[in-house]
Each structure stands twice: as structure tokens, then as C-alpha cells.
Design a protein around this motif. Structure first.
Motif, short mmCIF file in Angstrom:
data_model
loop_
_atom_site.label_atom_id
_atom_site.label_comp_id
_atom_site.label_asym_id
_atom_site.label_seq_id
_atom_site.Cartn_x
_atom_site.Cartn_y
_atom_site.Cartn_z
N GLU A 98 3.99 32.61 -32.94
CA GLU A 98 4.80 33.54 -33.80
C GLU A 98 3.69 33.53 -35.13
O GLU A 98 4.08 34.62 -35.59
N ASP A 116 1.84 36.45 -33.94
CA ASP A 116 2.67 37.78 -33.96
C ASP A 116 3.03 38.26 -35.51
O ASP A 116 2.79 39.33 -35.76
N THR A 171 1.71 42.06 -37.18
CA THR A 171 2.45 42.79 -37.97
C THR A 171 1.98 43.12 -39.25
O THR A 171 1.98 44.31 -39.69
N TYR A 180 6.32 46.64 -37.33
CA TYR A 180 6.71 45.86 -36.00
C TYR A 180 6.92 46.78 -34.83
O TYR A 180 6.51 46.39 -33.95
N GLN A 217 3.78 47.79 -33.43
CA GLN A 217 2.93 46.67 -32.76
C GLN A 217 3.83 46.58 -31.27
O GLN A 217 3.02 46.33 -30.24
N LYS A 218 5.10 46.35 -31.35
CA LYS A 218 5.73 46.28 -30.01
C LYS A 218 5.76 47.29 -29.22
O LYS A 218 5.56 47.21 -27.83
N GLN A 225 9.33 38.29 -23.31
CA GLN A 225 9.81 39.26 -24.23
C GLN A 225 10.39 40.66 -23.58
O GLN A 225 10.90 41.51 -24.33
#
Length: 220
Positions: free
Chosen positions: A28, A31, A35, A50, A53-54, A194
Motif C-alpha cells: 500500500e 502504491d 500515485t 490513480y 496508474q491503474k 486486484q
């Protein structure tokens, strides 16, 4: 189960959320730093960062792969930034170290992170001497899991026969290319996945706790 594992002579492990519990919430931190990196790089707000990123994660395998392909980001600087995290929550896992030591054959780490970060984590877990090698994102020429070439690359680099290899990962999607080339697959289903509705046809074994699973195998 033992009959299906009898041919295994190469034990290949993912790093993050596989060799330590998802509950440690270590990734986390990574992550969030990814971001923040994207927010600064593109000068956008956190929500847009975000999203970017994803999108890269799901389409390219890692955020880094997308940033390199589309924006020429320096991977060394990026990884040094996003891996600059606290690891105090990680504890030595002597039972896991003992189980890995008892496994017959070769043991390797196969990670989309870099070796410097991996070595810090392994040291915290008491696994610093448990593995023959760390096959990291630099060794993969930045073509990360689940890119099929990544799996051929580790086999070629260490002369591994996929038919005699087991690969363990917390991301079910990362197991399909391993299964496609003949590896036995272990999904560490600890809550870190995820992708919703993951295809599990390529998963041979599932566990929520890799330490417990390895000890079960060794004691059987």
C-alpha cells in the motif's frame, strides 16, 4: 497433491504479498508512492493520477512499463522513488525460512520490483539466504509479469524446465503465462488480487498462507 508435486525441482516465488502477508500492507505504501510520482510527473490531481496508474497496471503489467513505453521514464530513478518506504511492519518468518530450506531443488524469487528492494524485504523476513537468485524487472528488460516473455526469460536465464517448476504468486493473472508454458501454479489468495472475476482455470493450487501450505506439503 503430493503426486502432482513430485516432479517439482524448481520453486519460484513472487515477492510482494506472496512471501509476506497482504495484511502487512507494505505494498500500500508503494502504491501511494506510485500515485504521488504520477501526480508530480503529469501535474494532475490524485484521482487522475490513480486512474493513469491503474490503467498502465492493467494494460501494461506494471505502471513502470507504461511510463517507460509512452514517456521514457528512467526505471532506476522511478524504482528508487516508489520503493523508498518503511518496512518496520515486516517480521522475521522463521517457519517460512525453514520450509523453503527443506524444499528439494532450486529456489528463486521472480519479481516485477528490483533486486535492491527485494533484498531489503527478504532480510526483514529472515529469508536473505533462502534463494539462489532474484530475477527482477531489470533482468526482464522491463517486460514484466504477466508478459509471456518474462516467464521464458527466467527459464532461459537459469536453465529451468517449466515441467519441473512451480510458480507461486498472489496475482492470479500472473499465473496463466506460467501454466501456459507447463509450470505448476500456486495462487496465494490472501486478498491482494486486484482483478475481479479472475480466470482460475490455470491455477493448480490455492492457499491463503504460503507458510502453512509449504509445511503441509513437507509433512505429508
Amino acid at each position: 497433491m503430493l503426486a502432482r508435486l513430485a516432479p517439482i525441482r524448481n520453486w519460484i516465488f513472487d515477492l510482494d504479498n506472496t512471501l509476506y502477508p497482504h495484511g502487512a500492507r507494505l505494498f500500500e505504501q508503494v502504491d501511494r508512492r506510485i500515485t504521488d510520482y504520477i501526480r508530480r510527473f503529469f501535474d494532475v490531481d490524485r484521482d487522475e493520477a490513480y486512474r493513469i496508474q491503474k490503467n498502465y497496471f492493467h494494460t501494461r503489467g506494471t505502471t513502470l512499463a507504461g511510463l517507460m513505453a509512452e514517456h521514457g521514464v528512467d526505471p532506476h530513478a522511478y524504482l528508487a522513488d516508489v520503493h523508498d518506504i518503511e518496512m518496520d511492519m515486516l517480521e522475521e518468518n522463521a517457519p517460512l525460512a525453514a520450509a523453503i530450506a527443506r524444499l528439494p531443488g532450486r529456489k528463486l524469487v521472480f519479481t516485477n520490483a528490483d533486486a535492491a528492494y527485494a533484498r531489503k524485504i527478504l532480510a526483514r523476513l529472515g529469508l536473505g539466504d533462502s534463494f539462489e537468485a532474484i530475477h527482477d524487472v531489470h533482468a526482464l528488460d522491463y517486460k514484466p509479469k504477466p508478459e509471456p516473455s518474462a516467464y521464458r526469460h527466467i527459464c532461459d536465464a537459469y536453465d529451468l524446465d517449466p515441467a519441473h517448476s512451480l510458480f507461486a504468486d498472489d496475482m492470479a493473472r500472473n499465473l496463466k503465462p506460467a501454466k501456459d508454458i507447463g509450470m505448476t501454479t500456486l495462487w496465494v489468495d490472501n486478498g491482494s488480487e486486484q482483478a475481479e472475476g479472475a480466470d482460475l482455470e490455470h491455477v493448480d493450487f490455492t492457499t491463503r498462507d504460503i507458510t502453512h501450505w509449504l509445511h503441509e506439503v513437507l509433512e505429508a
